[in-house]
Design a protein around this motif. Structure first.
Motif, PDB file in Angstrom:
ATOM      1  N   THR A   1     -21.193   9.255 -33.648  1.00 58.05           N
ATOM      2  CA  THR A   1     -21.622   9.711 -34.967  1.00 58.05           C
ATOM      3  C   THR A   1     -23.114   9.451 -35.127  1.00 58.05           C
ATOM      4  O   THR A   1     -23.682   8.618 -34.424  1.00 58.05           O
TER       5      THR A   1
ATOM      6  N   ASP B   1     -24.726   9.205 -38.463  1.00 54.53           N
ATOM      7  CA  ASP B   1     -25.129   8.687 -39.767  1.00 54.53           C
ATOM      8  C   ASP B   1     -24.806   7.198 -39.862  1.00 54.53           C
ATOM      9  O   ASP B   1     -24.037   6.663 -39.066  1.00 54.53           O
TER      10      ASP B   1
ATOM     11  N   THR C   1     -19.552   8.467 -39.927  1.00 59.39           N
ATOM     12  CA  THR C   1     -18.586   9.383 -40.518  1.00 59.39           C
ATOM     13  C   THR C   1     -17.969  10.304 -39.462  1.00 59.39           C
ATOM     14  O   THR C   1     -18.686  10.971 -38.714  1.00 59.39           O
TER      15      THR C   1
ATOM     16  N   ASP D   1     -15.136  12.331 -40.544  1.00 61.25           N
ATOM     17  CA  ASP D   1     -14.322  13.295 -41.268  1.00 61.25           C
ATOM     18  C   ASP D   1     -15.104  13.873 -42.445  1.00 61.25           C
ATOM     19  O   ASP D   1     -16.125  13.339 -42.856  1.00 61.25           O
ATOM     20  N   ASP D   2     -14.587  14.997 -42.959  1.00 59.68           N
ATOM     21  CA  ASP D   2     -15.227  15.638 -44.113  1.00 59.68           C
ATOM     22  C   ASP D   2     -14.182  16.521 -44.803  1.00 59.68           C
ATOM     23  O   ASP D   2     -13.099  16.768 -44.255  1.00 59.68           O
ATOM     24  N   ARG D   3     -14.543  17.030 -46.002  1.00 60.31           N
ATOM     25  CA  ARG D   3     -13.618  17.856 -46.769  1.00 60.31           C
ATOM     26  C   ARG D   3     -13.479  19.244 -46.127  1.00 60.31           C
ATOM     27  O   ARG D   3     -14.444  19.788 -45.589  1.00 60.31           O
TER      28      ARG D   3
ATOM     29  N   MET E   1      -8.583  15.137 -45.566  1.00 60.92           N
ATOM     30  CA  MET E   1      -9.864  15.289 -44.882  1.00 60.92           C
ATOM     31  C   MET E   1      -9.611  15.776 -43.456  1.00 60.92           C
ATOM     32  O   MET E   1      -8.536  15.559 -42.884  1.00 60.92           O
TER      33      MET E   1
ATOM     34  N   LYS F   1     -14.361  15.926 -38.041  1.00 54.75           N
ATOM     35  CA  LYS F   1     -15.504  16.791 -37.794  1.00 54.75           C
ATOM     36  C   LYS F   1     -15.602  17.162 -36.306  1.00 54.75           C
ATOM     37  O   LYS F   1     -15.217  16.380 -35.440  1.00 54.75           O
TER      38      LYS F   1
ATOM     39  N   TYR G   1      -6.123  11.898 -40.119  1.00 55.48           N
ATOM     40  CA  TYR G   1      -6.289  12.497 -41.443  1.00 55.48           C
ATOM     41  C   TYR G   1      -5.404  13.747 -41.575  1.00 55.48           C
ATOM     42  O   TYR G   1      -4.288  13.796 -41.082  1.00 55.48           O
TER      43      TYR G   1
ATOM     44  N   ASP H   1     -10.854  19.870 -37.121  1.00 55.06           N
ATOM     45  CA  ASP H   1     -11.535  21.158 -37.212  1.00 55.06           C
ATOM     46  C   ASP H   1     -11.026  22.086 -36.104  1.00 55.06           C
ATOM     47  O   ASP H   1     -10.969  21.709 -34.931  1.00 55.06           O
TER      48      ASP H   1
END
Length: 240
Positions: free
Chosen positions: A42, A44, A48, A50-52, A60, A63, A120, A124
């Motif tokens: 990752t 950041d 992170t 995962d994302d919406r 979630m 990614k 989750y 993707d």
């Protein structure tokens, strides 16, 4: 054979892989297991993964960027020099094709297998379409993550490697094997000493020493057991 497991819970595998056939395979060098923490790929400060989901929806999604980076690091030469039977990338999810003994036999021929553990609400779809070679499920139910499925796959595939099981021939006479007592069916009932226990006796034919009769009994018993416990296997054989 080397298994690479991509997961957000690397500590999950400390217990399940320390016992039994998989542990024996690792100790004798037949199988190597490399656990990779997805958060290492990752970018950041919150690591992170995962994302919406676009379009809305519950939960979630994992990614694509960290997963692509992880697999491309683990298998850097995969795209540059693709060779059949060398490496396989597998996404573990409830939506995948059913993992069975035939799949285990097929995967046992590879030198490296990457197992991507979904979490989750899912992953993707670009991972399934453009990164994974195939998507597998261990059953028609939903798990909280692919880690348990990864353990199942490593056990089922790892035990087929030479030198892992004490008597390698025994892996040919198991449930679901094409070389079993009845092709693609359950294994026959098995018995050991004592010959009588609480009034329940071992079938006389198994004590007779007549190997032709024993083979015949095992075939018939395997068919009966399959009809009782897994009639779907008999129906599938008839359709074929």
């Amino acid at each position: 054979m080397t298994f690479h497991v991509v997961t957000i819970f690397p500590d999950f595998f400390r217990g399940p892989l320390d016992h039994g056939v998989v542990a024996r395979a690792v100790s004798n060098g037949s199988v190597h297991i490399r656990i990779h923490n997805l958060r290492e790929w990752t970018s950041d400060r919150h690591n992170t993964v995962d994302d919406r989901p676009f379009g809305g929806g519950e939960g979630m999604l994992m990614k694509p960027e960290p997963l692509f980076a992880a697999v491309e690091t683990v298998l850097p030469a995969r795209d540059a020099d693709p060779k059949p039977g060398v490496a396989r990338v597998i996404l573990l999810s409830a939506q995948g094709a059913r993992f069975d003994q035939t799949a285990a036999r097929r995967l046992a021929a590879y030198r490296e297998i990457v197992l991507i553990c979904g979490r989750y609400e899912g992953v993707d779809e670009r991972v399934a379409e453009n990164l994974a070679d195939e998507e597998l499920s261990i059953g028609d139910y939903v798990l909280s993550g692919g880690e348990l499925a990864a353990c199942v796959v490593m056990d089922a595939v790892g035990r087929l490697q030479p030198g892992v099981v004490g008597n390698q021939d025994s892996t040919s006479f198991e449930s679901f094997e094409a070389t079993g007592h009845v092709e693609g069916m359950l294994d026959c009932p098995q018995y050991t000493r004592p010959a009588e226990f609480r009034g329940w006796k071992v079938p006389e034919v198994l004590l007779s020493g007549n190997h032709q009769e024993i083979r015949r009994w095992r075939r018939e018993a395997a068919l009966q057991k399959t009809a009782r416990l897994r009639p779907d296997l008999l129906k599938a054989a008839v359709r074929q």
